[in-house]
Design an enzyme around this catalytic site. Structure first.
Site, PDB file in Angstrom:
ATOM      1  CG  HIS A   1      -1.863   1.195   1.214  1.00 30.21           C
ATOM      2  ND1 HIS A   1      -3.145   1.119   0.698  1.00 30.21           N
ATOM      3  CD2 HIS A   1      -1.704   2.477   1.644  1.00 30.21           C
ATOM      4  CE1 HIS A   1      -3.724   2.307   0.808  1.00 30.21           C
ATOM      5  NE2 HIS A   1      -2.877   3.150   1.382  1.00 30.21           N
ATOM      6  CB  CYS A   2       1.991   3.409  -2.660  1.00 33.20           C
ATOM      7  SG  CYS A   2       3.100   4.813  -2.931  1.00 33.20           S
ATOM      8  N   PRO A   3       1.491   5.040   0.436  1.00 32.33           N
ATOM      9  CG  PRO A   3       2.951   5.788   2.103  1.00 32.33           C
ATOM     10  CD  PRO A   3       2.672   4.624   1.207  1.00 32.33           C
TER      11      PRO A   3
ATOM     12  N   GLY B   1      -1.853   6.965  -2.252  1.00 31.36           N
ATOM     13  CA  GLY B   1      -3.094   6.741  -1.530  1.00 31.36           C
ATOM     14  C   GLY B   1      -3.880   5.553  -2.037  1.00 31.36           C
ATOM     15  CD  GLN B   2      -6.258   2.233  -4.774  1.00 30.20           C
ATOM     16  OE1 GLN B   2      -6.439   1.635  -3.701  1.00 30.20           O
ATOM     17  NE2 GLN B   2      -7.246   2.677  -5.541  1.00 30.20           N
TER      18      GLN B   2
END
Length: 399
Positions: free
Chosen positions: A178-180, A183-184
């Protein structure tokens, strides 16, 4: 006219039980931390815009001096194109279904039924450690045995390489991480765009970094004096130098993952250090799989109308509490059954006294009514387990 009390039909995205946020009537799906996308756009677009302004200023100065400025027009065009591509890949990564697996509305039936031709009874209202859906199942992938886990929240056995994202609260196919920054979740359906985003960001940083130095170097007063006067170029050089280590490192790392057909999740868990990777197809075929092969369609139609009753919130169901009609305990197997499976029978079964069984309980089709009759269970810890089994067996035969 809709009848009074009748609910208006809803679309799937309106009753979706994940943590995602939807826009454009369910056409765009983001993670719960979509606000971080704005920060990322600013971090990408801000320096790029400042660089373009600097290039325009350079073009004006050159043209005032009567010199040819076509070279800097090309620089401006490339910078603008890289910036637009970078933001486009960012939005494509962030706004599409990464490969979400639809949830089950009820647990799957257990495939492990006890097929015994001996008197047996249903176990009611308590935990039986060996009567549950197993936490893992073994499947064969390219001739290799792979364990897939049961997801308590989605109530399904995850596909190989799938994992549950605790932030988005969904199981995702070929889950990478999950890549902050976007945001996805990064998964099967948006990994290609994610890699294009970080690689384009790296190229853009190198481009701005290089031509910022050109701006300083073309000053005839010397580099140090030029740096003192050209503060904007100084800031861009420092900013790009720091950013290159981050996005450049990610680009190199993910290129290695692509060539070896791994995900970040798998690599961090060192899954293939001591065993062969069942998904590795060779470097060329791995690259084709990521960059050229057709992206599979989404498993969810978020704009489809659904019956809300069928998509109500279902609490996370642990495997300890899952029960099916196939779950039975055969009392006559006794300790032999439990020992052979490495599991002990519940303590309450080991201390049952059945003298008042027939007098204090009624049964109908094997179901005991405990609400209107006192409990038949009397604990006698000193009684040997073998005597209890023999007594229960005799009682069952009499019934």
């Amino acid at each position: 006219m809709m009848a009074e009390g009748e609910q208006k039909p809803k679309r799937l995205y309106q009753v979706w039980r994940g943590s995602n946020r939807f826009f454009c009537a369910g056409r765009l799906i983001f993670g719960p931390d979509v606000s971080s996308l704005i920060l990322t756009i600013v971090l990408v677009g801000g320096p790029a815009l400042a660089f373009c302004i600097k290039v325009l200023h350079t073009i004006n100065v050159i043209e005032k001096n009567g010199k040819d400025s076509h070279y800097w027009y090309i620089v401006l065009l490339v910078a603008a194109l890289l910036t637009c591509l970078d933001i486009l890949f960012l939005l494509l990564t962030s706004s599409r279904d990464p490969g979400i697996i639809p949830r089950n509305t009820k647990p799957p039936e257990s495939e492990e039924a006890f097929d015994m031709n001996t008197p047996s009874m249903e176990w009611i209202n308590d935990k039986t450690p060996h009567l549950r859906l197993p936490k893992t199942k073994e499947v064969i992938v390219n001739g290799h045995s792979v364990n897939v886990k049961y997801c308590d929240t989605c109530m399904l056995y995850r596909a190989p390489r799938a994992s549950h994202c605790s932030i988005c609260n969904n199981c995702v196919q070929k889950f990478d991480h999950h890549c902050p920054w976007v945001g996805q979740c990064i998964g099967l359906r948006n990994y290609r765009y994610f890699y294009m985003f970080i690689s384009t960001s790296t190229i853009l940083c190198l481009f701005v970094f290089g031509f910022s130095w050109v701006h300083i170097a073309q000053n005839k007063e010397g580099v140090l004096k030029a740096m003192q006067k050209d503060i904007l170029s100084d800031i861009l050089i420092v900013y790009c130098f720091i950013t290159i280590w981050f996005v450049g490192g990610l680009t190199v790392f993910h290129f290695y993952l692509i060539c070896t057909n791994q995900t970040t999740y798998e690599n961090f868990r060192y899954r293939y250090d001591k065993k062969e990777n069942p998904y590795h197809k060779g470097i060329r075929r791995n690259l084709v799989e990521v960059f050229i092969s057709k992206i599979p369609p989404s498993l969810n139609n978020f704009r489809a109308f659904v019956c809300e009753d069928e998509n109500m919130v279902i609490e996370a169901t642990g495997t300890d509490h899952v029960r099916t009609s196939k779950e039975k305990i055969d009392i006559e197997m006794g300790n032999k059954f439990s020992e052979s499976n490495g599991i002990s029978l519940p303590e309450i079964l080991q201390n049952l006294h059945y003298d008042e069984w027939e007098g204090n309980s009624k049964s109908k089709e094997g179901i005991i009514d405990f609400d209107t009759h006192p409990s038949p269970f009397v604990f006698e810890p000193e009684k040997r387990y073998e005597e209890i089994i023999a007594h229960e067996t005799e009682t069952v035969h009499q019934v």
